[in-house]
Design an enzyme around this catalytic site. Structure first.
Site: not given
Lengths: 348, 348, 348
Positions: A199, A240-242
Site C-alpha cells: 500500500q 478504506a483505501h482510495n
C-alpha cells in the site's frame, strides 16, 4: 463548569445577535434551559422547548425572534441559535492553552521540523522528516510517522497514530486512538493464499476535519485516500483505501466506506452505515443509519434501508416469509391473471 | 514514490512473466495505467481498462496475454497480473529496513527473550517471559504481555497490544491500535447483576496473518481463540472468544464474529457482517457485506441479506409493510383458495 | 494453566454448593468437560452436555441436582452452575497481584492524588488534579486526563485513554485501547460548513462496569454521559454523548447507541445493533444482534430486525421485490376487493 465572564450585550455583539432585555446581565457559562442557574446561558432552537424556555432559570437565552416573546430573561436573538450557541460555548469555555514546546520525554527525530509554538506531549514520538505546524498539539503517546505533516493548529489527541507519509491539514483534529495511514486491505490471490499488495499511497486530510476516537483511515494503494476540508468523522468510522470523502460531509459512528468509493460534498451519513466499494455518491446525499449502500447514488436526497425492530415472534414470522418474497410475488401475479380471466369470462 | 531500478527483463524473470517488447526499458516504481510516467510499471487485469492500456504513458505494463496486443509499451505477460503486480510492487518498493536492536526507551523485562535481529521501538514494553523472534519488529508504544510470543519476521505496528500469554506466528502483522488477547465477553447471571467469568484461554495467531488497525481478537474463556495461517482481518474487525477462523479466510472492515463460532478455510466475508455465536460456517463460503448470519452455513457458496438502500419515502412505506409480511402472505393464501373454489364452482 | 489447589469440599463450601462424592479429591484448575484431566474442575449447566458429563475425565464437576446422577466424579451441586463455575475459576486462578507503586517511567502530575496501594505502570501518564483510588491499576501507556477519577480497585488496561474530567467507579475495568471521554459528535450548521459545538460534559462510569477493548464512550455536550453500575460493554461498542445506560445492562460487540438515548436497566443488546438517538428503551429489553432500533421501546420483551442470510441468487430476487412491497400489498388489497365483488355477484 465555570467559564469566562461576559455581559449579555458584549456577547451578543460578538455573536452578531440582537440583545433584548437586560443588556448588562452577566453570563459565565453555558447550560440547558432546564438546568441553568445564575450566570447560565442557554439556547432554544425549536418550538418543542417553549415551555422550558418560559420557565428557564438561565440568565440569558439564545433564541429565534419567534421565540423571544416566550423568553422571560435576556434574549440573544439569532437566525441560527444552535450555531450562535456553539460559538458562545467556545467563547465562554475556551480550551486551556498549552505551553508551547516539547515535553522532556517526547522523542523528536533530529530532522523533524517542529514549529516553536507547537506543543509535543509526553511519550509522543515524531519520526524523521515529519513537520509539525504552528500551534499544533501532539498529545501524550501520539505517533507521527516518517515524513508526515501536521498542519497549523491541528490537534492529535492521546494515543493517535499518524503513519508515514500522511498529511493532516490545519485546524484538524484526530481524537484519541484514531489511526490515519494504516495499510489498505489489498491482497492478490495466489491459489488459496493471499499475497499482500503493498500500500504505497498516503492519506491527505484537509483543513478543519475531525476524525473520531478509534476511527481508522487507510492509506491508498497507489494514489492517496482523501478527506476533504471540513469533513467530520465520528468515533469508529472506517475509511478504506482510495476513498475520497467530499468537503463538509459528516459521517456518524461506526459507519464504513469500502475501497475506491467517492462520497460527495455536504453528505450526511448516519451511524452503522456500510457503503460498498468502487461506487460514487452524489453531493448532498443523506443516508439514514444502518443503511447498506450497494450501488452508486446519483441524485441528492434521502436514502435508507434498515428494517424496523419488532417483537421477536412477529419478526421471526416475517423474516421467514421474506425468504420467499419473490415466489409470493409471482403467485400474486398468477392470481391476478386468473381473476382477470374469470372476470372476463363472467363478462362474456 | 521512487523505488529501486530494474530492467523490464530482469523484473519479468523474477516474476516469472514473459517480457514482450523493449526488454531493456527501466522501471523504477509502480503506478496506475493512467497516472504513470517514465519508469512507471502499471498493470491491467481486466478488459474494462483496455482503453487506458492503449493510451498508457507507463514504461511497462503487467497484463494478460489477451491484453498484450493493446499494450503500446513493454508487456510483462502473466496469467495473474494482479498477483504479479503485488510482487513487483514489493520488489520496486521494499520496506525500509530497520536497524536491529532496542531503542533506549524500550522496556524489556530481564527474562524476556529477544532475538538479536529483532527491532524494539521507542516506548515499547515487553513483559517477562515474552519472546520475540528473529527479524520481528515491535514498533513505538507497542505492548507485549507476560509470556507472549511474537514469531520471526512478525510486525507489531505502533500502539498495538498483545496481551499476556498469546502467540503471533511468523510473518504476521498487527496494524496500529489492534488489540489481541483482551478478555472475552463472558459473564454469569447472578440475579440482576453479572459476575465476570475469568477468561483463561489465550489467542493463537498463525503465520502470515494480518490483523487490521484497531481490530480486536479476544482471548478464549478456557481454550484458545484461533486465527489460522494466512488469514487477513481488515480494520476494526472483532473476533470474540473461542472463535476459530480457518486458514486463508479474509474478513473486511468492521465485521464481527461472536463467541465459539467456527469459520471455515478460504472464506470471504464482506464488511459490516455480523456472524452469530456457536455456529459453523463451511469452507469456501462468501458472505456479502452487511449480512447477518444467524445460522450455520453448511455449503460453500455466496450468501447475503442486506436490504438495498432506496429513497426514504419508498423505504418507509415498504418497511411498514414488512411488519405485516406474514399476515399478507396468509391473505394471499386465503385468496388463492377462494379463487380456486370459485373457479371450481364455475367449472361445475 | 495451573491454578491454586483446593479440596472439593473446601471449594464447595466456599461456593455454597453441596459436595457429593469424594469430598477430598483435589482440584487445581478449571477445564472443559471433555478436555479436563486430573485436578480439573468442569461444569455442566445444560442437558445437552449429559453425554460429555458421563464420560468426563475431570476430577470434579459443578452441576445441577438434576445432572448429578449422570456425574461419574465428585459433584458440586448448584442451582446456577455457570455462576458457581465463574466464582470457582476466580478462586482457582486469581489474577497475579501487582506490586503497588509507580513504575519509574510513569508520569504523575505533582497535584494528582495516587493511593499508595495503587499501581501505575510504565509510560502511563496521570495529569494534574486526577485521583487514583486504593488498589487501582493503571497499566502501561494508559492515560488519565486532568481532574479525572479512577475508583478503588478499578483497572485501566494498556493504552486506554480516560480524558479530562471523567469518573470511573470502583472495580470497573477499561480494556486495552478503550477511550472514555472523547468529544461527542456535535456540530452546528453554518451554511455548508459545520461549526464544532464544544463538548463540555463528562462521562460518569459507575461501579463494577466493564468497557471492552477499543470501545468508545463520548463525553456529554453539556451534561454527562452516564454508564450505571454493573454495565458490561463488549469490544468496539460505541456510546455517544449524553446517553444513559441503565444498571446491569450488557451490550455485545460493535453495537452503538446514538446521542441522548436512554437505555433501561437489565437490558441485553446483541452485537452490531444500532440504536438511534433521542429515544428511550425500557428496562428488561432484549435486542437481537444486527437490529436497527429507530423508535423508543416501551415494553420489556425481545426485539429484532435483521434479515436472515440466504443464497445470493434468492436474496437478489427477494431484495428487488422488497423495493415494491407496498405496491404489491396494494395490489393484494385490490385483488381481494375484486374477488369479494365477484363472489358477491355469484351469490346474487
Amino acid at each position: 463548569m465555570a467559564g469566562t465572564d461576559w455581559s449579555a450585550t458584549a456577547l451578543a455583539q460578538r455573536l452578531g445577535c440582537e440583545c433584548v432585555g437586560d443588556a448588562h446581565v452577566r453570563v459565565t457559562h453555558v447550560a440547558t434551559l432546564a438546568g441553568a442557574g445564575p450566570g447560565g446561558l442557554a439556547f432554544c432552537a425549536s418550538d418543542a422547548y417553549r415551555e422550558q424556555l418560559a420557565a428557564t432559570p438561565a440568565s440569558a437565552v439564545i433564541c429565534r425572534a419567534a421565540d423571544r416573546p416566550y423568553c422571560p430573561v435576556t434574549a440573544l436573538v439569532s437566525d441560527n441559535p444552535y450555531l450562535a450557541y456553539a460559538r458562545a460555548a467556545g467563547l465562554l469555555h475556551p480550551e486551556p492553552s498549552l505551553a508551547a514546546g516539547r515535553h522532556e520525554t517526547a522523542l523528536v527525530a533530529a530532522d523533524a521540523t517542529i514549529d516553536p509554538t507547537a506543543s509535543i506531549g509526553p511519550y509522543a514520538v515524531v519520526e524523521g522528516g515529519a513537520s509539525i505546524g504552528a500551534g499544533a498539539r501532539i498529545d501524550a503517546g501520539a505517533f507521527v510517522g516518517r515524513g508526515s505533516h501536521v498542519g497549523a493548529g491541528a490537534h492529535l489527541h492521546p494515543r493517535t497514530v499518524l503513519a508515514v507519509g500522511c498529511r493532516i491539514g490545519a485546524s484538524s483534529v484526530l481524537h484519541a486512538g484514531a489511526v490515519v495511514g494504516s495499510d489498505g486491505f489489498g491482497f492478490a490471490r495466489d491459489g488459496e493464499r493471499w499475497e499482500k499488495v503493498p500500500q504505497l499511497g498516503g492519506v491527505v486530510v484537509g483543513e478543519d476535519v475531525e476524525i473520531g476516537a478509534n476511527a481508522t483511515v487507510d492509506r491508498g494503494a497507489l494514489e492517496d485516500t482523501v478527506i476533504e476540508d471540513g469533513v467530520k468523522l465520528d468515533d469508529q468510522v472506517h475509511i478504506a483505501h482510495n476513498v475520497r470523502v467530499g468537503a463538509h460531509t459528516v459521517i456518524a459512528g461506526q459507519s464504513g466506506i469500502a475501497g475506491s468509493t467517492t462520497l460527495g460534498r455536504c453528505c450526511q451519513v448516519g451511524g452503522h452505515v456500510a457503503i460498498t466499494g468502487h461506487i460514487r455518491i452524489a453531493d448532498g446525499v443523506a443516508i439514514y443509519g444502518m443503511t447498506a449502500v450497494t450501488n452508486s447514488i446519483t441524485q441528492a436526497g434521502q436514502y435508507a434501508s434498515p428494517m424496523p425492530a419488532q417483537e421477536v415472534s412477529g419478526w421471526r414470522r416475517n423474516a421467514v416469509r421474506f425468504l420467499k418474497l419473490d415466489d409470493h410475488y409471482r403467485r400474486l401475479l398468477a392470481l391476478e391473471k386468473t381473476v382477470r380471466d374469470m372476470h372476463q369470462r363472467d363478462e362474456d
